[in-house]
Design a protein around this motif. Sequence first.
Motif, PDB file in Angstrom:
ATOM      1  N   GLU A   1       0.860  -1.184   0.000  1.00 38.88           N
ATOM      2  CA  GLU A   1       0.000   0.000   0.000  1.00 38.88           C
ATOM      3  C   GLU A   1       0.901   1.241   0.000  1.00 38.88           C
ATOM      4  N   TYR A   2       1.030   1.860  -1.170  1.00 37.98           N
ATOM      5  CA  TYR A   2       1.902   3.025  -1.290  1.00 37.98           C
ATOM      6  C   TYR A   2       1.403   3.868  -2.466  1.00 37.98           C
ATOM      7  N   ALA A   3       0.314   4.596  -2.224  1.00 35.41           N
ATOM      8  CA  ALA A   3      -0.273   5.436  -3.277  1.00 35.41           C
ATOM      9  C   ALA A   3       0.684   6.581  -3.636  1.00 35.41           C
ATOM     10  N   PRO A   4       0.695   7.017  -4.900  1.00 34.52           N
ATOM     11  CA  PRO A   4      -0.187   6.624  -6.005  1.00 34.52           C
ATOM     12  C   PRO A   4       0.373   5.511  -6.882  1.00 34.52           C
ATOM     13  N   TYR A   5       1.459   4.861  -6.450  1.00 33.42           N
ATOM     14  CA  TYR A   5       2.090   3.845  -7.283  1.00 33.42           C
ATOM     15  C   TYR A   5       1.346   2.518  -7.230  1.00 33.42           C
ATOM     16  N   ASN A   6       1.005   2.087  -6.023  1.00 33.73           N
ATOM     17  CA  ASN A   6       0.332   0.811  -5.821  1.00 33.73           C
ATOM     18  C   ASN A   6      -0.510   0.903  -4.556  1.00 33.73           C
TER      19      ASN A   6
ATOM     20  N   ILE B   1      -6.505  -3.746  -6.766  1.00 35.55           N
ATOM     21  CA  ILE B   1      -5.160  -3.171  -6.695  1.00 35.55           C
ATOM     22  C   ILE B   1      -4.967  -2.264  -7.894  1.00 35.55           C
ATOM     23  N   LYS B   2      -4.591  -1.011  -7.655  1.00 35.60           N
ATOM     24  CA  LYS B   2      -4.425  -0.054  -8.741  1.00 35.60           C
ATOM     25  C   LYS B   2      -3.254   0.868  -8.461  1.00 35.60           C
ATOM     26  N   GLY B   3      -2.967   1.765  -9.398  1.00 36.94           N
ATOM     27  CA  GLY B   3      -1.888   2.719  -9.212  1.00 36.94           C
ATOM     28  C   GLY B   3      -1.035   2.858 -10.465  1.00 36.94           C
ATOM     29  N   ILE B   4      -0.156   3.840 -10.455  1.00 36.37           N
ATOM     30  CA  ILE B   4       0.702   4.127 -11.607  1.00 36.37           C
ATOM     31  C   ILE B   4       1.578   2.929 -11.970  1.00 36.37           C
TER      32      ILE B   4
ATOM     33  N   ASP C   1       3.814   7.793 -19.964  1.00 36.89           N
ATOM     34  CA  ASP C   1       3.424   9.164 -19.636  1.00 36.89           C
ATOM     35  C   ASP C   1       1.903   9.283 -19.517  1.00 36.89           C
ATOM     36  N   ALA C   2       1.176   8.583 -20.389  1.00 35.45           N
ATOM     37  CA  ALA C   2      -0.286   8.631 -20.354  1.00 35.45           C
ATOM     38  C   ALA C   2      -0.829   8.039 -19.058  1.00 35.45           C
ATOM     39  N   ILE C   3      -0.167   7.009 -18.543  1.00 37.48           N
ATOM     40  CA  ILE C   3      -0.584   6.411 -17.269  1.00 37.48           C
ATOM     41  C   ILE C   3      -0.412   7.424 -16.140  1.00 37.48           C
ATOM     42  N   PHE C   4       0.729   8.128 -16.119  1.00 38.31           N
ATOM     43  CA  PHE C   4       0.923   9.175 -15.115  1.00 38.31           C
ATOM     44  C   PHE C   4      -0.165  10.227 -15.210  1.00 38.31           C
TER      45      PHE C   4
ATOM     46  N   ARG D   1      -3.204   9.950 -16.237  1.00 38.80           N
ATOM     47  CA  ARG D   1      -4.492   9.453 -15.741  1.00 38.80           C
ATOM     48  C   ARG D   1      -4.623   9.624 -14.240  1.00 38.80           C
ATOM     49  N   TYR D   2      -3.486   9.636 -13.543  1.00 39.14           N
ATOM     50  CA  TYR D   2      -3.505   9.812 -12.091  1.00 39.14           C
ATOM     51  C   TYR D   2      -3.243  11.264 -11.687  1.00 39.14           C
ATOM     52  N   GLY D   3      -3.232  12.151 -12.678  1.00 44.44           N
ATOM     53  CA  GLY D   3      -3.088  13.574 -12.408  1.00 44.44           C
ATOM     54  C   GLY D   3      -1.701  14.000 -11.984  1.00 44.44           C
ATOM     55  N   LEU D   4      -0.680  13.235 -12.396  1.00 43.49           N
ATOM     56  CA  LEU D   4       0.695  13.551 -12.009  1.00 43.49           C
ATOM     57  C   LEU D   4       1.569  13.770 -13.240  1.00 43.49           C
TER      58      LEU D   4
END
Length: 257
Positions: free
Chosen positions: A36-41, A48-51, A235-238, A240-243
């Motif tokens: 558990e370490y948002a926003p990566y995982n 389970i989600k994240g960059i 880059d598109a994945i980043f 999507r998470y607003g980063l």
Amino acid sequence: MVRMGRLLLLPFLVAAIAATIAPAARGADITFVTEEYAPYNYSEGGVIKGIAVDQVHRIAAMAGITYRMEIMPWARALMLVERQTDHCVFTTGHNSERHARFRWVEPLLVDTMVMVKRRGSSIEVKTLEDARRLRVGAQRGDFAFDFLKVRGFGDIDLATEIAITLGKLENDRIDLMPTSLKTYEKLVSEGAAIETALLMDGQIYSLACNLDMASETVAAMQTALDALIESGEQDAIFARYGLPPTGKTGRSLTATE
């Protein structure tokens, strides 16, 4: 017009690369473990989600790998991957101490480390020497813990998850907490009562696999990740998470710098 044409070709480029690398790893059965370490995982509603998670799903699909994914405390995840052949752990800081312990697929991201304090705290930290005099917390087995130990931090307040360390910081049980800049930004956006105290070194974060994993499987995953980076999909994945993205600049860094 030329730029638009290149963008339209990117999905076909990724598909073509995937078609060439998938046979090499087909039939592999890998367990990916994370924490558990948002926003990566992170987990949300049992998912389970994240960059980094999104990247690992794409890497496995492009490399033709069958897999499962689990989330667990970080120290347990690292120990499991060192002992079990068909296991990989992410999002793992690649440093000199860990370098020879795993086989690496990277970079999932390149980020800056930051020391954070409770919002409104009167503590002033200008150097790591200043920080060493204060109460500092981290997660057992996490890169942040290794970062502190290498730099001479002795009495570190340890927890199993970043949420516990964050709670200690917000409740004035510790003075400082090291984390990545992107994680800090995510925590602030979620309402965490923290602020930056000191910017520190940059770091490459990776997929770390057991040393006995088949070379062709590791190579297939690296080729897939390279394709994600070159195509702009990482880059598109980043986004999507607003980063802001890691970008191709990460390819010019070495993991042990």
